[in-house]
Design a protein around this motif. Structure first.
Motif, PDB file in Angstrom:
ATOM      1  N   ARG A 181       0.830  -1.211   0.000  1.00 32.88           N
ATOM      2  CA  ARG A 181       0.000   0.000   0.000  1.00 32.88           C
ATOM      3  C   ARG A 181       0.860   1.255   0.000  1.00 32.88           C
ATOM      4  NH1 ARG A 181      -5.089  -0.691   2.411  1.00 32.88           N
ATOM      5  NH2 ARG A 181      -5.380   1.476   1.787  1.00 32.88           N
ATOM      6  N   ILE A 182       1.974   1.237   0.730  1.00 37.42           N
ATOM      7  CA  ILE A 182       2.863   2.403   0.775  1.00 37.42           C
ATOM      8  C   ILE A 182       3.488   2.639  -0.591  1.00 37.42           C
ATOM      9  CG2 ILE A 182       5.070   3.238   1.717  1.00 37.42           C
ATOM     10  CD1 ILE A 182       4.144   2.051   4.423  1.00 37.42           C
ATOM     11  N   VAL A 183       3.952   1.567  -1.238  1.00 38.82           N
ATOM     12  CA  VAL A 183       4.537   1.688  -2.576  1.00 38.82           C
ATOM     13  C   VAL A 183       3.487   2.181  -3.578  1.00 38.82           C
ATOM     14  CG1 VAL A 183       5.538   0.366  -4.479  1.00 38.82           C
ATOM     15  CG2 VAL A 183       6.392   0.034  -2.161  1.00 38.82           C
ATOM     16  N   SER A 184       2.238   1.832  -3.351  1.00 38.95           N
ATOM     17  CA  SER A 184       1.155   2.291  -4.231  1.00 38.95           C
ATOM     18  C   SER A 184       0.799   3.750  -3.997  1.00 38.95           C
ATOM     19  CB  SER A 184      -0.089   1.435  -4.041  1.00 38.95           C
ATOM     20  OG  SER A 184       0.167   0.114  -4.423  1.00 38.95           O
ATOM     21  N   LYS A 240      -1.549   7.043   7.516  1.00 41.08           N
ATOM     22  CA  LYS A 240      -2.853   7.417   8.065  1.00 41.08           C
ATOM     23  C   LYS A 240      -3.987   6.757   7.276  1.00 41.08           C
ATOM     24  CE  LYS A 240      -5.758  11.277   9.319  1.00 41.08           C
ATOM     25  NZ  LYS A 240      -6.041  12.670   9.252  1.00 41.08           N
ATOM     26  N   GLU A 241      -3.890   6.764   5.934  1.00 45.56           N
ATOM     27  CA  GLU A 241      -4.927   6.136   5.090  1.00 45.56           C
ATOM     28  C   GLU A 241      -4.985   4.624   5.342  1.00 45.56           C
ATOM     29  OE1 GLU A 241      -4.795   9.080   1.170  1.00 45.56           O
ATOM     30  OE2 GLU A 241      -3.383   7.410   1.308  1.00 45.56           O
ATOM     31  N   ILE A 242      -3.803   4.022   5.471  1.00 45.42           N
ATOM     32  CA  ILE A 242      -3.751   2.566   5.724  1.00 45.42           C
ATOM     33  C   ILE A 242      -4.353   2.272   7.089  1.00 45.42           C
ATOM     34  CG2 ILE A 242      -2.216   0.577   5.991  1.00 45.42           C
ATOM     35  CD1 ILE A 242      -0.238   2.081   4.098  1.00 45.42           C
ATOM     36  N   SER A 243      -4.023   3.121   8.068  1.00 43.75           N
ATOM     37  CA  SER A 243      -4.535   2.959   9.430  1.00 43.75           C
ATOM     38  C   SER A 243      -6.057   3.003   9.448  1.00 43.75           C
ATOM     39  CB  SER A 243      -3.959   4.063  10.317  1.00 43.75           C
ATOM     40  OG  SER A 243      -4.657   4.150  11.521  1.00 43.75           O
ATOM     41  N   GLU A 244      -6.614   3.986   8.767  1.00 47.54           N
ATOM     42  CA  GLU A 244      -8.074   4.135   8.745  1.00 47.54           C
ATOM     43  C   GLU A 244      -8.747   2.949   8.075  1.00 47.54           C
ATOM     44  OE1 GLU A 244      -8.662   7.894   6.802  1.00 47.54           O
ATOM     45  OE2 GLU A 244      -8.016   9.044   8.562  1.00 47.54           O
ATOM     46  N   GLU A 245      -8.156   2.464   6.990  1.00 47.75           N
ATOM     47  CA  GLU A 245      -8.786   1.361   6.263  1.00 47.75           C
ATOM     48  C   GLU A 245      -8.666   0.033   7.008  1.00 47.75           C
ATOM     49  OE1 GLU A 245      -8.418  -0.745   1.976  1.00 47.75           O
ATOM     50  OE2 GLU A 245      -8.443   1.445   2.016  1.00 47.75           O
ATOM     51  N   LEU A 246      -7.504  -0.201   7.628  1.00 51.18           N
ATOM     52  CA  LEU A 246      -7.287  -1.478   8.314  1.00 51.18           C
ATOM     53  C   LEU A 246      -7.746  -1.452   9.773  1.00 51.18           C
ATOM     54  CD1 LEU A 246      -3.763  -2.474   6.925  1.00 51.18           C
ATOM     55  CD2 LEU A 246      -6.011  -3.227   6.123  1.00 51.18           C
ATOM     56  N   GLY A 247      -8.017  -0.251  10.284  1.00 52.13           N
ATOM     57  CA  GLY A 247      -8.446  -0.151  11.679  1.00 52.13           C
ATOM     58  C   GLY A 247      -7.305  -0.418  12.653  1.00 52.13           C
ATOM     59  N   THR A 301       1.282   1.675  14.890  1.00 55.23           N
ATOM     60  CA  THR A 301       1.497   0.265  14.538  1.00 55.23           C
ATOM     61  C   THR A 301       1.889   0.158  13.062  1.00 55.23           C
ATOM     62  OG1 THR A 301      -0.153  -0.393  16.176  1.00 55.23           O
ATOM     63  CG2 THR A 301       0.424  -2.026  14.497  1.00 55.23           C
ATOM     64  N   ILE A 302       1.229   0.938  12.228  1.00 51.84           N
ATOM     65  CA  ILE A 302       1.564   0.945  10.794  1.00 51.84           C
ATOM     66  C   ILE A 302       3.021   1.359  10.630  1.00 51.84           C
ATOM     67  CG2 ILE A 302       1.096   2.039   8.549  1.00 51.84           C
ATOM     68  CD1 ILE A 302      -1.157   0.178   9.422  1.00 51.84           C
ATOM     69  N   ASN A 303       3.446   2.440  11.312  1.00 50.70           N
ATOM     70  CA  ASN A 303       4.818   2.925  11.192  1.00 50.70           C
ATOM     71  C   ASN A 303       5.827   1.905  11.727  1.00 50.70           C
ATOM     72  OD1 ASN A 303       4.251   5.355   9.902  1.00 50.70           O
ATOM     73  ND2 ASN A 303       3.843   6.402  11.838  1.00 50.70           N
ATOM     74  N   THR A 304       5.494   1.211  12.818  1.00 50.20           N
ATOM     75  CA  THR A 304       6.384   0.188  13.380  1.00 50.20           C
ATOM     76  C   THR A 304       6.544  -0.966  12.400  1.00 50.20           C
ATOM     77  OG1 THR A 304       5.689   0.762  15.631  1.00 50.20           O
ATOM     78  CG2 THR A 304       6.732  -1.391  15.331  1.00 50.20           C
TER      79      THR A 304
END
Length: 193
Positions: free
Chosen positions: A145-148, A153-160, A165-168
């Protein structure tokens, strides 16, 4: 012109207009060689084959319009004008091709560099995507998702999942990827860090 020639011309035209092949052959024989010579002169000796093709195409047009001609002079004028116009089209096309060729050769080094850059970039991306595919599922999902272009923040919102945690997980995935990528792959990876 004698009356015999006028009668012969009228008979030839009537036969030609009715689609008689022998009449067409006579007209073809009368004008073919001079028209090929004429075309070749206009085309500045680009090639006899091109001149012959032009003349044959013009004769096909003549045959299709055969009913419109009242005299051999009309036919002759039509043939010469049509050959001239067709030659001009060939010359214009040749000019466009020459301009395209000149532009290509002028920019060849830049073009080649761009092609090589695109090849290298494609191969580096391929290396990165293969390395991402080998990551554990959660890391693979986040890095993909990051490469895309998605932000944490967007990944966090979508995955809940919390952004921290996303950054770690992103940091851990980057650490694994750095060990498996080449220098160019690592350089690309830095962009996504």
């Amino acid at each position: 012109m004698t009356s015999r020639n006028v009668i012969d011309e009228r008979a030839l035209l009537e036969q030609f207009q009715s689609g008689d092949e022998m009449a067409f052959d006579r007209i073809f024989t009368m004008f073919h060689s001079p028209l090929v010579f004429f075309a070749n002169r206009i085309l500045l000796n680009i090639g006899m084959e091109i001149s012959k093709e032009i003349v044959l195409d013009v004769f096909l047009k003549l045959y299709d319009r055969r009913e419109a001609f009242e005299t051999l002079s009309n036919i002759k004028a039509f043939l010469y004008i049509s050959v001239r116009n067709s030659c001009i089209k060939v010359i214009e096309k040749e000019k466009v091709n020459q301009k395209r060729f000149d532009l290509y050769t002028k920019n060849f080094d830049e073009f080649e560099k761009n092609v090589l850059d695109n090849i290298v970039q494609t191969e580096v991306y391929e290396e990165l995507y293969k390395a991402i595919d080998r990551l554990p599922e959660t890391y693979r999902q986040i890095m993909g998702r990051i490469v895309s272009g998605d932000t944490p923040k967007e990944i966090s919102e979508e995955l809940g999942i919390p952004v921290s945690t996303i950054n770690t997980q992103k940091s851990r995935a980057l650490s694994i990827l750095k060990k498996s990528l080449s220098g160019a792959g690592i350089a690309l990876l830095i962009i996504y860090s």
